[in-house]
Design a protein around this motif. Structure first.
Motif, short mmCIF file in Angstrom:
data_model
loop_
_atom_site.label_atom_id
_atom_site.label_comp_id
_atom_site.label_asym_id
_atom_site.label_seq_id
_atom_site.Cartn_x
_atom_site.Cartn_y
_atom_site.Cartn_z
N ALA A 75 0.83 -1.20 0.00
CA ALA A 75 0.00 0.00 0.00
C ALA A 75 0.87 1.26 0.00
O ALA A 75 1.45 1.62 1.03
CB ALA A 75 -0.92 0.01 1.22
N PRO A 76 0.96 1.94 -1.14
CA PRO A 76 1.78 3.15 -1.21
C PRO A 76 1.39 4.22 -0.18
O PRO A 76 2.25 4.97 0.29
CB PRO A 76 1.55 3.66 -2.63
N ASP A 77 0.12 4.28 0.18
CA ASP A 77 -0.32 5.30 1.13
C ASP A 77 0.19 5.04 2.55
O ASP A 77 0.09 5.90 3.42
CB ASP A 77 -1.85 5.44 1.12
N ARG A 78 0.78 3.86 2.79
CA ARG A 78 1.33 3.54 4.12
C ARG A 78 2.83 3.83 4.22
O ARG A 78 3.43 3.60 5.26
CB ARG A 78 1.06 2.07 4.45
N VAL A 79 3.43 4.33 3.14
CA VAL A 79 4.86 4.63 3.15
C VAL A 79 5.12 5.86 4.01
O VAL A 79 4.51 6.91 3.81
CB VAL A 79 5.40 4.87 1.72
N ARG A 80 5.98 5.70 5.00
CA ARG A 80 6.38 6.79 5.90
C ARG A 80 7.90 6.81 5.98
O ARG A 80 8.51 5.81 6.38
CB ARG A 80 5.83 6.59 7.32
N PRO A 81 8.53 7.93 5.63
CA PRO A 81 9.99 8.00 5.73
C PRO A 81 10.46 7.77 7.17
O PRO A 81 9.81 8.20 8.13
CB PRO A 81 10.31 9.43 5.29
N ALA A 82 11.58 7.09 7.31
CA ALA A 82 12.19 6.90 8.62
C ALA A 82 12.76 8.23 9.10
O ALA A 82 13.09 9.11 8.29
CB ALA A 82 13.29 5.85 8.53
N GLU A 83 12.89 8.35 10.40
CA GLU A 83 13.45 9.57 10.98
C GLU A 83 14.85 9.82 10.43
O GLU A 83 15.69 8.93 10.41
CB GLU A 83 13.51 9.43 12.49
N GLY A 84 15.06 11.03 9.94
CA GLY A 84 16.38 11.42 9.44
C GLY A 84 16.64 11.04 8.00
O GLY A 84 17.70 11.38 7.46
N ALA A 85 15.72 10.33 7.34
CA ALA A 85 15.96 9.87 5.97
C ALA A 85 16.14 11.03 5.00
O ALA A 85 17.09 11.04 4.20
CB ALA A 85 14.83 8.95 5.50
N ARG A 86 15.26 12.00 5.05
CA ARG A 86 15.36 13.13 4.12
C ARG A 86 16.68 13.87 4.29
O ARG A 86 17.35 14.23 3.31
CB ARG A 86 14.19 14.09 4.34
N GLU A 87 17.06 14.12 5.54
CA GLU A 87 18.28 14.86 5.81
C GLU A 87 19.51 14.07 5.37
O GLU A 87 20.44 14.64 4.78
CB GLU A 87 18.39 15.19 7.31
N ALA A 88 19.53 12.77 5.63
CA ALA A 88 20.67 11.94 5.24
C ALA A 88 20.82 11.92 3.72
O ALA A 88 21.93 12.06 3.19
CB ALA A 88 20.50 10.52 5.78
N LEU A 89 19.71 11.75 3.02
CA LEU A 89 19.75 11.72 1.56
C LEU A 89 20.19 13.07 1.00
O LEU A 89 21.01 13.13 0.07
CB LEU A 89 18.38 11.33 1.01
N ALA A 90 19.69 14.17 1.55
CA ALA A 90 20.08 15.50 1.08
C ALA A 90 21.58 15.73 1.28
O ALA A 90 22.24 16.30 0.41
CB ALA A 90 19.26 16.58 1.80
N LEU A 91 22.09 15.29 2.40
CA LEU A 91 23.51 15.45 2.69
C LEU A 91 24.36 14.70 1.66
O LEU A 91 25.32 15.24 1.11
CB LEU A 91 23.79 14.93 4.11
N LEU A 92 24.01 13.46 1.39
CA LEU A 92 24.76 12.66 0.42
C LEU A 92 24.65 13.24 -0.99
O LEU A 92 25.66 13.41 -1.69
CB LEU A 92 24.26 11.21 0.43
N ARG A 93 23.44 13.55 -1.40
CA ARG A 93 23.24 14.10 -2.75
C ARG A 93 23.93 15.44 -2.92
O ARG A 93 24.43 15.76 -4.00
CB ARG A 93 21.75 14.21 -3.04
N GLY A 94 23.96 16.23 -1.84
CA GLY A 94 24.64 17.53 -1.88
C GLY A 94 26.14 17.40 -2.13
O GLY A 94 26.78 18.34 -2.60
N ARG A 95 26.70 16.25 -1.81
CA ARG A 95 28.12 15.97 -2.06
C ARG A 95 28.34 15.19 -3.35
O ARG A 95 29.44 14.72 -3.62
CB ARG A 95 28.71 15.18 -0.89
N GLY A 96 27.27 15.00 -4.13
CA GLY A 96 27.39 14.28 -5.39
C GLY A 96 27.44 12.77 -5.26
O GLY A 96 27.83 12.07 -6.19
N ILE A 97 27.05 12.25 -4.10
CA ILE A 97 27.03 10.81 -3.88
C ILE A 97 25.69 10.27 -4.35
O ILE A 97 24.64 10.76 -3.95
CB ILE A 97 27.28 10.48 -2.39
N ARG A 98 25.74 9.28 -5.21
CA ARG A 98 24.51 8.70 -5.76
C ARG A 98 23.82 7.85 -4.71
O ARG A 98 24.45 7.33 -3.80
CB ARG A 98 24.85 7.89 -7.00
N THR A 99 22.51 7.69 -4.86
CA THR A 99 21.73 6.93 -3.87
C THR A 99 20.85 5.90 -4.57
O THR A 99 20.37 6.11 -5.68
CB THR A 99 20.84 7.87 -3.02
N GLY A 100 20.65 4.79 -3.87
CA GLY A 100 19.81 3.73 -4.39
C GLY A 100 19.08 3.02 -3.28
O GLY A 100 19.36 3.22 -2.09
#
Length: 193
Positions: free
Chosen positions: A24-49
């Motif tokens: 159920a896509p409507d049940r997807v909830r980001p884990a605490e700190g996920a957005r910030e961690a991803l932004a930090l990595l992407r801001g340094r040009g590190i790819r994510t998967g």
């Protein structure tokens, strides 16, 4: 030692809250700190998967389309991701992609042109850490409520949260067994939930 070019996150229980046989896509909830961690990595040009074992597909509880819809929602909330890798097999199917096997990690790394030494895997189970080790990648365990104590004990690198794990990778592979806790002091020393 090569710098980390890409970070692959376990999906359920690490990047997003764990929902068994998640269809159920409507049940997807980001884990605490996920957005910030991803932004930090992407801001340094590190790819994510994103990596995900989905044995519910093999058991008939989920369809491939269910998994794609949930992955699409994860991408809407936390993306864009450079690669999604899915193992649709059951635990006894003998595949090479289901963690702790390394096939899924190697496939995902190949899709984004990152060799094993340039990959880091962040997950919440010993299978995530073992798959990274078998692939020749760097694994960081971020324990959650379902992580067993012996998994934490066996892990090469342990971080208390996603943001600490991401920060540990900014200058190359992780150093040290237990990575520094970089949460604000009032969060790092909470005694309750």
């Amino acid at each position: 030692m090569s710098p980390v070019k890409a970070v692959l996150f376990d999906r359920d229980g690490t990047l997003v809250e764990d929902v068994p046989d998640h269809a159920a896509p409507d049940r997807v909830r980001p884990a605490e700190g996920a957005r910030e961690a991803l932004a930090l990595l992407r801001g340094r040009g590190i790819r994510t998967g994103v990596l995900t074992d989905q044995p519910g597909v093999a058991g008939g509880l989920l369809t491939d389309a269910d998994v794609r819809r949930v992955n699409h929602r994860v991408d809407e909330l936390l993306g864009p991701f450079d690669v999604f890798a899915v193992c649709p097999h059951g635990p006894d199917d003998g595949c090479h992609c289901r963690r702790p096997q390394s096939g899924m990690l190697l496939w995902a790394g190949g899709r984004i042109c990152a060799g094993p030494a340039e990959l880091a895997v962040i997950g919440s189970t010993a299978a995530d850490a073992e798959a990274a080790r078998r692939a020749g990648a760097h694994g960081i365990l971020v324990p959650n409520g379902r992580t067993r104590p012996e998994e934490t004990t066996r892990a090469d690198h342990v971080a208390p949260d996603l943001l600490t794990a991401a920060r540990a990778l900014l200058d190359g592979p992780p150093k040290g067994r237990v990575l520094a806790d970089e949460r604000p002091i009032q969060h790092a020393f909470r005694t309750g939930p």
